[in-house]
Design a protein around this motif. Structure first.
Motif, mmCIF file in Angstrom:
data_model
loop_
_atom_site.group_PDB
_atom_site.id
_atom_site.type_symbol
_atom_site.label_atom_id
_atom_site.label_comp_id
_atom_site.label_asym_id
_atom_site.label_seq_id
_atom_site.Cartn_x
_atom_site.Cartn_y
_atom_site.Cartn_z
ATOM 1 N N UNK A 67 1.026 -0.211 20.353
ATOM 2 C CA UNK A 67 0.174 -1.195 21.031
ATOM 3 C C UNK A 67 0.127 -2.506 20.261
ATOM 4 N N UNK A 68 0.039 -2.416 18.941
ATOM 5 C CA UNK A 68 0.042 -3.630 18.119
ATOM 6 C C UNK A 68 1.338 -4.410 18.300
ATOM 7 N N UNK A 69 2.456 -3.704 18.361
ATOM 8 C CA UNK A 69 3.757 -4.351 18.534
ATOM 9 C C UNK A 69 3.858 -4.989 19.919
ATOM 10 N N UNK A 70 3.446 -4.268 20.955
ATOM 11 C CA UNK A 70 3.497 -4.796 22.322
ATOM 12 C C UNK A 70 2.586 -6.012 22.458
ATOM 13 N N UNK A 71 1.376 -5.912 21.929
ATOM 14 C CA UNK A 71 0.423 -7.027 22.001
ATOM 15 C C UNK A 71 0.972 -8.256 21.265
ATOM 16 N N UNK A 72 1.532 -8.044 20.086
ATOM 17 C CA UNK A 72 2.102 -9.127 19.296
ATOM 18 C C UNK A 72 3.196 -9.839 20.087
ATOM 19 N N UNK A 73 4.031 -9.061 20.757
ATOM 20 C CA UNK A 73 5.124 -9.633 21.552
ATOM 21 C C UNK A 73 4.579 -10.388 22.762
ATOM 22 N N UNK A 74 3.620 -9.816 23.459
ATOM 23 C CA UNK A 74 3.052 -10.457 24.645
ATOM 24 C C UNK A 74 2.336 -11.762 24.303
ATOM 25 N N UNK A 84 2.420 -6.693 10.039
ATOM 26 C CA UNK A 84 2.958 -5.761 9.034
ATOM 27 C C UNK A 84 1.832 -4.974 8.374
ATOM 28 N N UNK A 85 0.736 -5.637 8.064
ATOM 29 C CA UNK A 85 -0.407 -4.945 7.443
ATOM 30 C C UNK A 85 -1.009 -3.906 8.378
ATOM 31 N N UNK A 88 1.440 -0.943 8.481
ATOM 32 C CA UNK A 88 1.403 -0.172 7.235
ATOM 33 C C UNK A 88 0.117 0.658 7.129
ATOM 34 N N UNK A 89 -0.994 0.102 7.570
ATOM 35 C CA UNK A 89 -2.258 0.843 7.542
ATOM 36 C C UNK A 89 -2.162 2.091 8.410
ATOM 37 N N UNK A 90 -1.611 1.945 9.618
ATOM 38 C CA UNK A 90 -1.468 3.099 10.503
ATOM 39 C C UNK A 90 -0.461 4.107 9.962
ATOM 40 N N UNK A 91 0.582 3.640 9.301
ATOM 41 C CA UNK A 91 1.546 4.560 8.679
ATOM 42 C C UNK A 91 0.846 5.380 7.601
ATOM 43 N N UNK A 92 0.039 4.718 6.784
ATOM 44 C CA UNK A 92 -0.679 5.425 5.725
ATOM 45 C C UNK A 92 -1.602 6.490 6.305
ATOM 46 N N UNK A 93 -2.317 6.152 7.358
ATOM 47 C CA UNK A 93 -3.223 7.116 7.993
ATOM 48 C C UNK A 93 -2.412 8.248 8.617
ATOM 49 N N UNK A 94 -1.334 7.903 9.290
ATOM 50 C CA UNK A 94 -0.487 8.901 9.940
ATOM 51 C C UNK A 94 0.066 9.898 8.932
ATOM 52 N N UNK A 95 0.648 9.401 7.856
ATOM 53 C CA UNK A 95 1.274 10.298 6.884
ATOM 54 C C UNK A 95 0.256 11.115 6.107
ATOM 55 N N UNK A 96 -0.932 10.586 5.911
ATOM 56 C CA UNK A 96 -1.940 11.349 5.176
ATOM 57 C C UNK A 96 -2.612 12.407 6.048
ATOM 58 N N UNK A 119 9.377 -1.084 8.611
ATOM 59 C CA UNK A 119 8.092 -1.752 8.392
ATOM 60 C C UNK A 119 8.010 -2.289 6.963
ATOM 61 N N UNK A 120 8.489 -1.517 6.004
ATOM 62 C CA UNK A 120 8.508 -2.005 4.618
ATOM 63 C C UNK A 120 9.347 -3.268 4.496
ATOM 64 N N UNK A 121 10.500 -3.253 5.100
ATOM 65 C CA UNK A 121 11.380 -4.419 5.068
ATOM 66 C C UNK A 121 10.744 -5.598 5.803
ATOM 67 N N UNK A 122 10.143 -5.317 6.956
ATOM 68 C CA UNK A 122 9.480 -6.342 7.755
ATOM 69 C C UNK A 122 8.337 -6.984 6.974
ATOM 70 N N UNK A 123 7.601 -6.187 6.223
ATOM 71 C CA UNK A 123 6.468 -6.733 5.470
ATOM 72 C C UNK A 123 6.931 -7.668 4.358
ATOM 73 N N UNK A 124 8.165 -7.508 3.908
ATOM 74 C CA UNK A 124 8.699 -8.379 2.854
ATOM 75 C C UNK A 124 9.422 -9.592 3.432
ATOM 76 N N UNK A 125 10.239 -9.359 4.437
ATOM 77 C CA UNK A 125 11.096 -10.422 4.978
ATOM 78 C C UNK A 125 10.461 -11.197 6.124
#
Length: 146
Positions: A67-74, A84-85, A88-96, A119-125
């Protein structure tokens, strides 16, 4: 390239430790097996022609990211750092909170590990090309998982 390999290995280790409740010896064996299997087959397989079922509590975080990606694009967003933040927050919650087991879990990891790397690459580049790759990653997710 070395940084990518280290990040990938760290991600695999993190995911394995957060998703399993086995002894340290069993986890070490699984890490070696996961690395070996991962290098042999990167292709996600369907479940006898059907999509894999993702646990509801995990799907919530995956859908939040989508949803964040779709909203960002729209909205024609330009604040890649903010997106990116959020991802990454949702990835952390998902994996934990990983609760899946079996082949569905293994197939999900085939999608999740490269997604985390994106996402890691996106957060840097913070590039539009990487954003497109993230969008495409969700197309792949929706092709194999429900």
């Amino acid at each position: 390239m070395l940084k990518i390999k280290i990040a990938f290995l760290a991600t695999v280790v993190l995911l394995l430790f957060s998703c399993n409740t086995k002894s340290k010896e069993e986890k070490t064996t699984e890490i070696k097996t996961e690395e070996h299997q991962h290098s042999e087959s990167e292709t996600i397989q369907l479940n006898n022609g059907e999509k894999w079922k993702v646990d509801d509590n995990m799907m919530l975080h995956i859908r939040n990211m989508e949803k964040d990606v779709v909203h960002f694009d729209q909205e024609k967003g330009t604040n890649y750092s903010l997106l990116a933040n959020k991802l990454k927050t949702n990835i952390d919650i998902l994996t934990s909170n990983c609760t899946m087991k079996g082949q569905a879990h293994d197939e999900l990891h085939k999608w999740l590990v490269p997604y985390i790397e994106l996402v890691d690459s996106f957060s840097k580049e913070k590039s539009a090309n990487q954003f497109t790759e993230i969008q495409n990653s969700f197309k792949t997710f929706n092709q194999y998982f429900q």
